[in-house]
Design a protein around this motif. Structure first.
Motif: not given
Length: 171
Positions: A41-43, A75-77, A82-84
């Motif tokens: 999850p995005p966190s 809904t996937s990290f 920015a998450e990558l």
């Protein structure tokens, strides 16, 4: 493409399977490995887990570059640039980069230019395909809703090592 379990045992199992593939593919001199992240999850904690996974993958393939692909689920990290970038900043070794999957970004509604702005030269591979903005259809460019003008600008900006047409041929 299997559903990677983010637990420590799930990641170890995925790395074992990946290592077997890498040993076989080394004989044909694969130039890049493109991988998906475990289902996270995005966190903030997900960036740490993703980085550890990417380090394990990079160690399994030695000097061959590894590019982590942005997923198609919002809904996937890793679906967002920015998450990558956060995961890649925690890797701490060379040879691990980003793969911009154009169709996935279209589904997530993350502008392609965000990937070039946030990741820049860390985008080494681009998967080019089109879709309707809802499903991962792998249509030829121009057959869906991907902005081809924006794509051209992004490719010019990041100058990827590999530009891969990822088009499904059915019907």
């Amino acid at each position: 493409y299997d559903s990677l379990d983010p637990s420590p045992s799930g990641v170890r199992s995925a790395i074992r399977r990946f290592s077997r593939w890498a040993r076989v593919l080394d004989s044909v001199e694969v130039s890049h490995y493109v991988v998906h992240l475990p289902n996270l999850p995005p966190s903030p904690r997900s960036a740490e887990v993703a980085a550890a996974y990417l380090v394990s993958v990079a160690e399994a393939v030695g000097p061959t570059p590894v590019a982590v692909e942005n997923p198609s689920s919002p809904t996937s990290f890793g679906a967002r640039a920015a998450e990558l970038a956060e995961a890649l900043s925690r890797v701490g070794l060379g040879g691990v980069y980003a793969c911009l999957d154009v169709g996935h970004a279209n589904i997530v509604r993350e502008p392609l230019r965000r990937f070039s702005e946030v990741l820049g030269s860390r985008v080494r591979v681009v998967h080019v395909h089109d879709n309707d903005g809802l499903r991962d259809l792998h249509l030829p460019p121009g057959a869906g809703t991907v902005d081809l003008g924006e794509l051209a600008v992004v490719v010019e900006a990041v100058r990827p090592e590999k530009l891969i047409a990822e088009v499904a041929c059915s019907g």
